[in-house]
Scaffold this active site. Structure first.
Site, PDB file in Angstrom:
ATOM      1  N   HIS A 103      37.793  35.218  43.827  1.00 43.99           N
ATOM      2  CA  HIS A 103      36.415  35.625  43.005  1.00 43.99           C
ATOM      3  C   HIS A 103      36.490  34.809  41.735  1.00 43.99           C
ATOM      4  O   HIS A 103      37.732  34.774  41.034  1.00 43.99           O
ATOM      5  CB  HIS A 103      36.602  37.213  42.740  1.00 43.99           C
ATOM      6  CG  HIS A 103      36.474  37.861  44.072  1.00 43.99           C
ATOM      7  ND1 HIS A 103      37.063  39.193  44.456  1.00 43.99           N
ATOM      8  CD2 HIS A 103      35.301  37.812  44.951  1.00 43.99           C
ATOM      9  CE1 HIS A 103      36.631  39.576  45.356  1.00 43.99           C
ATOM     10  NE2 HIS A 103      35.838  38.728  46.037  1.00 43.99           N
ATOM     11  N   GLU A 106      37.816  35.841  38.184  1.00 44.10           N
ATOM     12  CA  GLU A 106      39.204  36.588  37.995  1.00 44.10           C
ATOM     13  C   GLU A 106      40.247  35.433  37.639  1.00 44.10           C
ATOM     14  O   GLU A 106      41.427  35.475  38.413  1.00 44.10           O
ATOM     15  CB  GLU A 106      39.336  37.553  39.244  1.00 44.10           C
ATOM     16  CG  GLU A 106      38.384  38.508  39.550  1.00 44.10           C
ATOM     17  CD  GLU A 106      38.327  38.974  40.706  1.00 44.10           C
ATOM     18  OE1 GLU A 106      39.341  38.954  41.334  1.00 44.10           O
ATOM     19  OE2 GLU A 106      37.267  39.802  40.963  1.00 44.10           O
ATOM     20  N   HIS A 235      43.959  39.024  42.416  1.00 50.75           N
ATOM     21  CA  HIS A 235      42.415  39.369  42.189  1.00 50.75           C
ATOM     22  C   HIS A 235      42.762  40.097  40.761  1.00 50.75           C
ATOM     23  O   HIS A 235      44.127  40.221  40.241  1.00 50.75           O
ATOM     24  CB  HIS A 235      41.930  40.299  43.083  1.00 50.75           C
ATOM     25  CG  HIS A 235      41.270  39.708  44.301  1.00 50.75           C
ATOM     26  ND1 HIS A 235      39.932  39.362  44.254  1.00 50.75           N
ATOM     27  CD2 HIS A 235      41.948  39.025  45.455  1.00 50.75           C
ATOM     28  CE1 HIS A 235      39.722  38.779  45.599  1.00 50.75           C
ATOM     29  NE2 HIS A 235      41.071  38.600  46.054  1.00 50.75           N
ATOM     30  N   GLU A 308      45.892  43.450  41.971  1.00 47.73           N
ATOM     31  CA  GLU A 308      44.677  43.629  41.006  1.00 47.73           C
ATOM     32  C   GLU A 308      45.355  43.477  39.555  1.00 47.73           C
ATOM     33  O   GLU A 308      45.603  44.425  38.923  1.00 47.73           O
ATOM     34  CB  GLU A 308      43.761  44.611  41.289  1.00 47.73           C
ATOM     35  CG  GLU A 308      43.239  44.946  42.561  1.00 47.73           C
ATOM     36  CD  GLU A 308      41.813  44.059  42.413  1.00 47.73           C
ATOM     37  OE1 GLU A 308      41.465  43.350  41.642  1.00 47.73           O
ATOM     38  OE2 GLU A 308      41.134  44.116  43.710  1.00 47.73           O
TER      39      GLU A 308
HETATM   40 ZN   LIG Z   1      38.431  40.094  43.143  1.00 50.35          ZN
END
Ligand SMILES: [Zn+2]
Length: 342
Positions: A103, A106, A235, A308
């Site tokens: 992504h 990020e 991420h 994350e």
């Molecule tokens: Zn992501």
């Protein structure tokens, strides 16, 4: 995460504050290679690639030259490297994989992955545990899975803060497929219970078919035959460690093992372990499920998880003062998961 966009002014560090951070990193973690990049402190795509070249120049016996593993939809090269002793040979050693910037907004994940690379390289000669790890594993890295989206953010926001997430597929009236919703097999990509969108303009648009996107195919082809044992697909954000399945049926035959790994790792940094549906929302067509058992004949079974990284206050572009702390709080989990690859 698809996330709420937090807009805030990010105070920039002074040159002396940056120097102090790197000195502290050297003192406490043995890492002085990671610096501050041009895009709000984050490395640009060009800087990532230059850092890979610099690592090879400094540590020619511990890392491969950057390998072209395929190209994006706009023709940019996606690079991987391997850190190991005898890096240019294929040895009978367990393999671990670390990826980031799937992504495009990020980049904290990328800096965290690059920090771990420098840790392995810079501590090899002085830290017997690092030497053992590098000597007995093949540790692969793909720091920028989505170079087009990341470059797009640089063009719109050269000082960081760009909020484009997907790749740069022209959908007609919108751009981008969410690469972390584009993986097969069909049973996962199209799982009942949701976890991706069929609307092209949505942040989590899954594309027209499993592996419709070249970046997803590049990763799929890269995995094939390597028999990776563990993988972390970085991420941001929310201080989580997410494991398969992202989509129904959520539980895997190895959920107990995943929870044991994730429990150990989150005990090191205070993140929360669980499945995507437990912690955020269902995710179908994601990397981790495909890695885990999406194509066992090609990949075996990869214990893939998604950190994350960074907290809710950090958002997608944490201030410069947060780059090193986020990387450092994930250092021991990264080491642990390379160890666990066997
Ligand atoms: Zn992501």
């Amino acid at each position: 995460m698809t996330g709420i966009v937090i807009t805030k002014t990010s105070p920039l560090l002074s040159d002396s504050e940056k120097r102090a951070t790197i000195i502290d990193s050297k003192t406490n973690f043995g890492v002085e290679g990671l610096t501050y990049g041009l895009m709000g402190g984050y490395y640009t795509y060009a800087e990532i690639n230059a850092q890979l070249d610099s690592m090879k120049a400094r540590f020619p016996n511990l890392i491969t030259s950057k390998m072209n593993i395929g190209t994006s939809i706009e023709g940019r090269v996606i690079y991987a490297v391997k850190i190991s002793d005898n890096p240019d040979a294929t040895e009978n050693e367990a393999r671990a994989l670390y990826t980031s910037l799937t992504h495009a907004r990020e980049p904290g994940g990328m800096m965290t992955v690059m920090y771990y690379m420098f840790y392995l390289l810079e501590n090899y000669n002085s830290n017997p545990a690092v030497k053992y790890l590098v000597d007995n594993r093949e540790i692969y890295f793909i720091p920028c899975v989505n170079p087009d989206g990341y470059e797009y953010n640089r063009t719109t926001n050269p000082n960081g803060g760009g909020q484009f997430r997907k790749n740069r597929r022209n959908n007609g009236s919108s751009y981008g497929v969410d690469l972390n919703r584009n993986f097969g097999p069909m049973a996962y990509w199209n799982a009942a219970g949701g976890g991706s969108s069929t609307t092209p303009s949505d942040l989590d648009y899954r594309g027209t078919a499993p592996f419709s996107e070249p970046e997803a195919i590049v990763v799929k082809n890269f995995l094939a035959g390597k028999n990776f044992k563990t993988a972390l697909n970085y991420h941001t954000y929310s201080n989580l460690l997410i494991f398969p399945y992202g989509c129904l049926p959520y539980l895997t035959p190895d959920s107990t093992t995943f929870l044991e790994f994730a429990g150990d790792m989150t005990a090191m940094n205070g993140y929360s372990p669980g499945t995507a549906s437990q912690l955020l929302y269902p995710v179908r067509g994601g990397f981790d499920d495909y890695y885990y058992d999406g194509e066992p004949e090609a990949n075996g079974k990869i214990f893939a998880m998604t950190p994350e990284c960074g907290g809710d206050a950090d958002g997608f572009w944490p201030p410069q003062s947060r780059i090193f702390p986020i990387a450092q709080e994930n250092l021991n989990p990264n080491i642990y998961y390379t160890w666990s690859s066997r």
